[in-house]
Design a protein around this motif. Structure first.
Motif, PDB file in Angstrom:
ATOM      1  N   PHE A  80       0.858  -1.175   0.000  1.00 50.28           N
ATOM      2  CA  PHE A  80       0.000   0.000   0.000  1.00 50.28           C
ATOM      3  C   PHE A  80       0.902   1.236   0.000  1.00 50.28           C
ATOM      4  CE2 PHE A  80      -2.729  -3.076   2.438  1.00 50.28           C
ATOM      5  CZ  PHE A  80      -3.597  -3.329   1.385  1.00 50.28           C
ATOM      6  N   VAL A  81       0.340   2.361  -0.424  1.00 49.02           N
ATOM      7  CA  VAL A  81       1.142   3.595  -0.431  1.00 49.02           C
ATOM      8  C   VAL A  81       1.212   4.084   1.013  1.00 49.02           C
ATOM      9  CG1 VAL A  81       1.492   5.829  -1.523  1.00 49.02           C
ATOM     10  CG2 VAL A  81       0.227   4.055  -2.729  1.00 49.02           C
ATOM     11  N   THR A  82       2.117   3.471   1.773  1.00 51.07           N
ATOM     12  CA  THR A  82       2.202   3.709   3.208  1.00 51.07           C
ATOM     13  C   THR A  82       3.548   4.320   3.555  1.00 51.07           C
ATOM     14  OG1 THR A  82       0.857   1.734   3.576  1.00 51.07           O
ATOM     15  CG2 THR A  82       2.008   2.654   5.482  1.00 51.07           C
ATOM     16  N   GLY A  83       3.527   5.528   4.076  1.00 52.10           N
ATOM     17  CA  GLY A  83       4.759   6.098   4.594  1.00 52.10           C
ATOM     18  C   GLY A  83       5.120   5.407   5.893  1.00 52.10           C
ATOM     19  N   GLY A  84       6.352   5.523   6.287  1.00 52.25           N
ATOM     20  CA  GLY A  84       6.720   5.071   7.618  1.00 52.25           C
ATOM     21  C   GLY A  84       6.286   6.137   8.604  1.00 52.25           C
ATOM     22  N   VAL A  85       6.743   6.055   9.799  1.00 52.64           N
ATOM     23  CA  VAL A  85       6.428   7.063  10.815  1.00 52.64           C
ATOM     24  C   VAL A  85       7.729   7.754  11.187  1.00 52.64           C
ATOM     25  CG1 VAL A  85       5.467   7.465  13.106  1.00 52.64           C
ATOM     26  CG2 VAL A  85       4.547   5.638  11.668  1.00 52.64           C
ATOM     27  N   THR A  86       7.819   9.045  10.926  1.00 51.20           N
ATOM     28  CA  THR A  86       9.040   9.766  11.294  1.00 51.20           C
ATOM     29  C   THR A  86       9.177   9.771  12.812  1.00 51.20           C
ATOM     30  OG1 THR A  86       7.985  11.944  11.486  1.00 51.20           O
ATOM     31  CG2 THR A  86       8.774  11.285   9.286  1.00 51.20           C
ATOM     32  N   PHE A 135      -9.027  17.861   9.153  1.00 51.17           N
ATOM     33  CA  PHE A 135      -8.449  16.518   9.278  1.00 51.17           C
ATOM     34  C   PHE A 135      -9.566  15.478   9.259  1.00 51.17           C
ATOM     35  CE2 PHE A 135      -4.547  18.544  10.665  1.00 51.17           C
ATOM     36  CZ  PHE A 135      -3.581  17.655  10.203  1.00 51.17           C
ATOM     37  N   VAL A 136      -9.313  14.391   8.544  1.00 53.16           N
ATOM     38  CA  VAL A 136     -10.206  13.233   8.523  1.00 53.16           C
ATOM     39  C   VAL A 136      -9.341  11.984   8.661  1.00 53.16           C
ATOM     40  CG1 VAL A 136     -12.063  14.327   7.196  1.00 53.16           C
ATOM     41  CG2 VAL A 136     -10.162  13.248   5.981  1.00 53.16           C
ATOM     42  N   SER A 137      -9.971  10.812   8.600  1.00 53.80           N
ATOM     43  CA  SER A 137      -9.250   9.580   8.938  1.00 53.80           C
ATOM     44  C   SER A 137      -8.379   9.031   7.816  1.00 53.80           C
ATOM     45  CB  SER A 137     -10.240   8.508   9.384  1.00 53.80           C
ATOM     46  OG  SER A 137     -11.153   8.231   8.337  1.00 53.80           O
ATOM     47  N   GLY A 138      -8.630   9.425   6.580  1.00 54.26           N
ATOM     48  CA  GLY A 138      -7.850   8.903   5.460  1.00 54.26           C
ATOM     49  C   GLY A 138      -8.376   9.465   4.158  1.00 54.26           C
ATOM     50  N   ALA A 139      -7.749   9.068   3.051  1.00 55.10           N
ATOM     51  CA  ALA A 139      -8.141   9.598   1.747  1.00 55.10           C
ATOM     52  C   ALA A 139      -9.574   9.224   1.385  1.00 55.10           C
ATOM     53  CB  ALA A 139      -7.177   9.106   0.675  1.00 55.10           C
ATOM     54  N   THR A 140     -10.042   8.065   1.838  1.00 55.80           N
ATOM     55  CA  THR A 140     -11.423   7.675   1.545  1.00 55.80           C
ATOM     56  C   THR A 140     -12.406   8.678   2.136  1.00 55.80           C
ATOM     57  OG1 THR A 140     -10.861   5.327   1.431  1.00 55.80           O
ATOM     58  CG2 THR A 140     -13.162   5.878   1.839  1.00 55.80           C
ATOM     59  N   MET A 141     -12.213   9.028   3.420  1.00 54.89           N
ATOM     60  CA  MET A 141     -13.109  10.000   4.042  1.00 54.89           C
ATOM     61  C   MET A 141     -12.868  11.400   3.512  1.00 54.89           C
ATOM     62  SD  MET A 141     -15.209   8.306   5.648  1.00 54.89           S
ATOM     63  CE  MET A 141     -16.132   9.723   6.196  1.00 54.89           C
ATOM     64  N   SER A 142     -11.669  11.693   3.057  1.00 53.35           N
ATOM     65  CA  SER A 142     -11.413  12.991   2.445  1.00 53.35           C
ATOM     66  C   SER A 142     -12.175  13.119   1.125  1.00 53.35           C
ATOM     67  CB  SER A 142      -9.910  13.184   2.212  1.00 53.35           C
ATOM     68  OG  SER A 142      -9.646  14.440   1.633  1.00 53.35           O
ATOM     69  N   ASN A 143     -12.094  12.073   0.293  1.00 51.16           N
ATOM     70  CA  ASN A 143     -12.869  12.083  -0.953  1.00 51.16           C
ATOM     71  C   ASN A 143     -14.366  12.151  -0.659  1.00 51.16           C
ATOM     72  OD1 ASN A 143     -10.809  12.039  -2.916  1.00 51.16           O
ATOM     73  ND2 ASN A 143     -10.560   9.832  -2.723  1.00 51.16           N
ATOM     74  N   PHE A 144     -14.801  11.417   0.351  1.00 43.10           N
ATOM     75  CA  PHE A 144     -16.204  11.434   0.753  1.00 43.10           C
ATOM     76  C   PHE A 144     -16.640  12.854   1.126  1.00 43.10           C
ATOM     77  CE2 PHE A 144     -19.290  11.453   4.217  1.00 43.10           C
ATOM     78  CZ  PHE A 144     -20.322  10.679   3.710  1.00 43.10           C
ATOM     79  N   THR A 288      -8.200  16.429  -1.984  1.00 46.90           N
ATOM     80  CA  THR A 288      -7.854  15.365  -1.035  1.00 46.90           C
ATOM     81  C   THR A 288      -6.339  15.216  -0.969  1.00 46.90           C
ATOM     82  OG1 THR A 288      -9.861  14.034  -1.180  1.00 46.90           O
ATOM     83  CG2 THR A 288      -7.813  12.836  -0.790  1.00 46.90           C
ATOM     84  N   ILE A 289      -5.794  15.205   0.235  1.00 47.77           N
ATOM     85  CA  ILE A 289      -4.372  14.897   0.437  1.00 47.77           C
ATOM     86  C   ILE A 289      -4.262  13.979   1.648  1.00 47.77           C
ATOM     87  CG2 ILE A 289      -2.035  15.775   0.763  1.00 47.77           C
ATOM     88  CD1 ILE A 289      -2.906  18.451  -0.316  1.00 47.77           C
ATOM     89  N   ASP A 290      -3.501  12.922   1.520  1.00 52.86           N
ATOM     90  CA  ASP A 290      -3.331  11.964   2.604  1.00 52.86           C
ATOM     91  C   ASP A 290      -2.111  12.343   3.436  1.00 52.86           C
ATOM     92  OD1 ASP A 290      -3.907   9.730   4.116  1.00 52.86           O
ATOM     93  OD2 ASP A 290      -4.230   8.469   2.357  1.00 52.86           O
ATOM     94  N   ALA A 291      -2.186  12.078   4.729  1.00 51.15           N
ATOM     95  CA  ALA A 291      -1.050  12.346   5.608  1.00 51.15           C
ATOM     96  C   ALA A 291      -0.290  11.080   5.959  1.00 51.15           C
ATOM     97  CB  ALA A 291      -1.522  13.042   6.892  1.00 51.15           C
ATOM     98  N   HIS A 292      -1.012   9.922   6.038  1.00 53.66           N
ATOM     99  CA  HIS A 292      -0.297   8.694   6.386  1.00 53.66           C
ATOM    100  C   HIS A 292       0.354   8.057   5.156  1.00 53.66           C
ATOM    101  CE1 HIS A 292      -4.626   7.129   6.149  1.00 53.66           C
ATOM    102  NE2 HIS A 292      -4.029   6.541   5.135  1.00 53.66           N
ATOM    103  N   ASN A 296       4.235  10.784   6.097  1.00 49.88           N
ATOM    104  CA  ASN A 296       4.870   9.822   7.005  1.00 49.88           C
ATOM    105  C   ASN A 296       4.471  10.040   8.464  1.00 49.88           C
ATOM    106  OD1 ASN A 296       7.756   8.152   5.841  1.00 49.88           O
ATOM    107  ND2 ASN A 296       6.369   9.274   4.511  1.00 49.88           N
ATOM    108  N   VAL A 297       3.154  10.186   8.680  1.00 48.65           N
ATOM    109  CA  VAL A 297       2.617  10.143  10.035  1.00 48.65           C
ATOM    110  C   VAL A 297       1.844   8.841  10.170  1.00 48.65           C
ATOM    111  CG1 VAL A 297       2.461  12.658  10.111  1.00 48.65           C
ATOM    112  CG2 VAL A 297       0.437  11.319   9.498  1.00 48.65           C
ATOM    113  N   PRO A 298       1.501   8.421  11.407  1.00 46.08           N
ATOM    114  CA  PRO A 298       0.827   7.125  11.574  1.00 46.08           C
ATOM    115  C   PRO A 298      -0.571   7.115  10.955  1.00 46.08           C
ATOM    116  CG  PRO A 298       1.746   7.908  13.661  1.00 46.08           C
ATOM    117  CD  PRO A 298       1.819   9.048  12.699  1.00 46.08           C
TER     118      PRO A 298
END
Length: 475
Positions: A80-86, A135-144, A288-292, A296-298
């Motif tokens: 998945f397009v998953t950053g690590g956690v700084t 802020f929302v929980s992820g790209a899915t909720m951002s698109n929503f 929509t922009i994802d943070a995780h 690279n945030v959790p």
């Protein structure tokens, strides 16, 4: 107070230190841990009548699950397009859990933290100040959330308040896109618009980007009809971008809502080399922009930016709840996005943005792109693989050099062996009808040495597959 609660309270500092030691040990080994494992059949879980206490629960967790933990946040997880956690984001996340504040309380400093973090993010992405961020929980909720505001706008074009009357009050809803993420159709289902409202337009030859002429033709065939266009700013398979500047120009002549799904492609904005891909996105209605992902945030964290806070308020406001105050009189994020109760997910982002700044994220994005190109170049030279598309940013999309009739089976076997070995994790995909493999690089830990290790692993597994195929065919 329950005796076990009391005992844990007395031992709290020791428990936190044990947990920190456990986390530190895990992170010290993350470069060597497998990125995937085959799991055993776990025995059924049972709820104890009498609790064992937090220290014993930590020990039980280690005994039950510790040997099965994987390096999903490590440098060679390309699934998945998953950053690590700084490190800074981890510190912020621990504090978010510690203070356990709800940023929906305007009287709380958490409200200021969230407000300030969104200002920093607008600066990072060079977005105009008039964009409201949430802020929302992820790209899915951002698109929503973006599409919910778009639905409200579309209703107003027909003289209908959808938030009050319901989605059945609007007619002939059309959402246009070329290569939308799966969360777009999911959002349409949740919003009551239906997946069938999605109209897929042709793409440019050899691309995943929309053919603007095809869009113009659709508009000509539906004169004066308002619609929603969901633009891709970084497709999942090839990080392709729709021509957002051309879409922005079309908005000057035609009535439509422009939603930009820039879940990870939005980070092109931090790099002078790639920000041109987002030219025109400042004229979008929602983004929509994802943070995780590349921040690279959790998990779980994303943002929605829109130009139309009043439309969001119409959809998401809390009414009839005196304890929450008047939504129109006092701004509160809970009236502009789906969730009322949520953790302080802005704090890990605040920590990381302050710790590493614009330069840190510019270096991270450009480093990941260089490493993806390094991987792509090795694949293009290999006799076992071929690229399915150019490496535009951080995703490498490729397939096995094998007979087309056997390719799907070989890909499945290849990935099965790859996952079992645990050196690198990649996911299956299909690109323009061809079964393939997708590798996404957005982790701050990944280095050139990791790419060398990955290339060697890919060649080794591909050679094993070739040998096995030869044996099967000869028999």
């Amino acid at each position: 107070m329950n005796a076990t609660f009391r005992e844990d309270l007395l031992q709290l500092n020791d428990l936190l230190q044990q947990t920190a030691n456990y986390a530190g040990d895990f992170l010290s080994r993350i470069n060597e841990l497998p990125v995937s494992r085959q799991l055993p059949a776990f025995s059924p879980a049972t709820l104890p009548e009498k609790g064992m206490g937090a220290a014993s629960a930590l020990e039980l967790f280690d005994n039950r699950f510790g040997d099965h933990l994987t390096a999903n946040a490590g440098p060679r997880y390309f699934g998945f397009v998953t950053g690590g956690v700084t490190p800074a984001a981890l510190a912020g996340d621990w504090l978010a859990g510690t203070v356990d504040m709800n940023p929906g309380d305007r009287a709380d400093v958490s409200f200021q933290v969230e407000t300030e973090t969104l200002v920093l993010l607008r600066q990072l992405f060079s977005l105009p100040e008039e964009f409201l961020g949430c802020f929302v929980s992820g790209a899915t909720m951002s698109n929503f959330t973006g599409l919910a505001a778009a639905r409200q706008w579309l209703g107003l074009q027909q003289g209908v308040n959808v938030a009050e009357l319901g989605v059945g009050a609007i007619k002939d809803v059309k959402i246009l896109a070329a290569t939308p993420h799966s969360s777009i159709s999911k959002a349409l289902s949740m919003l009551g618009l239906g997946r069938n409202a999605l109209v897929l337009l042709p793409t440019l030859p050899g691309r995943e980007a929309v053919d603007i002429n095809a869009l113009k033709a659709w508009i000509s065939e539906h004169p004066g009809q308002p619609f929603i266009f969901s633009a891709s700013a970084g497709t999942v398979n090839t990080v392709d971008f729709d021509d957002i500047a051309a879409l922005a120009e079309l908005k000057k002549e035609h009535t439509f809502w422009l939603h930009v799904d820039a879940a990870f492609g939005g980070f092109a904005a931090v790099s002078p080399r790639y920000r041109h891909l987002l030219n025109g996105w400042e004229h979008a209605d929602s983004i929509t922009i994802d943070a995780h992902k590349w921040l690279n945030v959790p998990y779980d964290s994303a943002m929605i930016f829109t130009r139309h806070p009043q439309l969001q308020l119409a959809v998401f406001q809390n009414t009839g709840a005196a304890y929450l105050g008047d939504p129109a009189a006092n701004f509160n994020f809970i009236n502009y996005a789906p969730e009322n109760s949520r953790r302080l997910r802005s704090l890990p982002a605040w920590f990381s943005l302050k710790a590493y700044g614009a330069e840190g994220y510019r270096d991270l994005v450009e480093q990941n792109i260089r490493l993806a190109q390094q991987l792509g170049e090795a694949i293009s030279r290999s006799s076992h693989f071929k690229l399915l598309a150019p490496v535009r940013m951080c995703v490498v999309c490729f397939t096995l050099e094998t007979e087309e009739r056997n390719r799907a089976g070989h890909i499945a076997l290849f990935l099965q062996k790859l996952v079992k070995r645990g050196v690198v994790n990649m996911t299956p995909t299909t690109y323009k009808g061809t079964p393939g493999v997708r590798a996404a690089l957005v982790n701050w830990r990944t280095t050139a040495q990791d790419i060398d290790k990955v290339i060697n692993e890919l060649e080794t597994v591909a050679a094993d597959i070739s040998d096995l195929s030869a044996i099967i065919e000869n028999n």
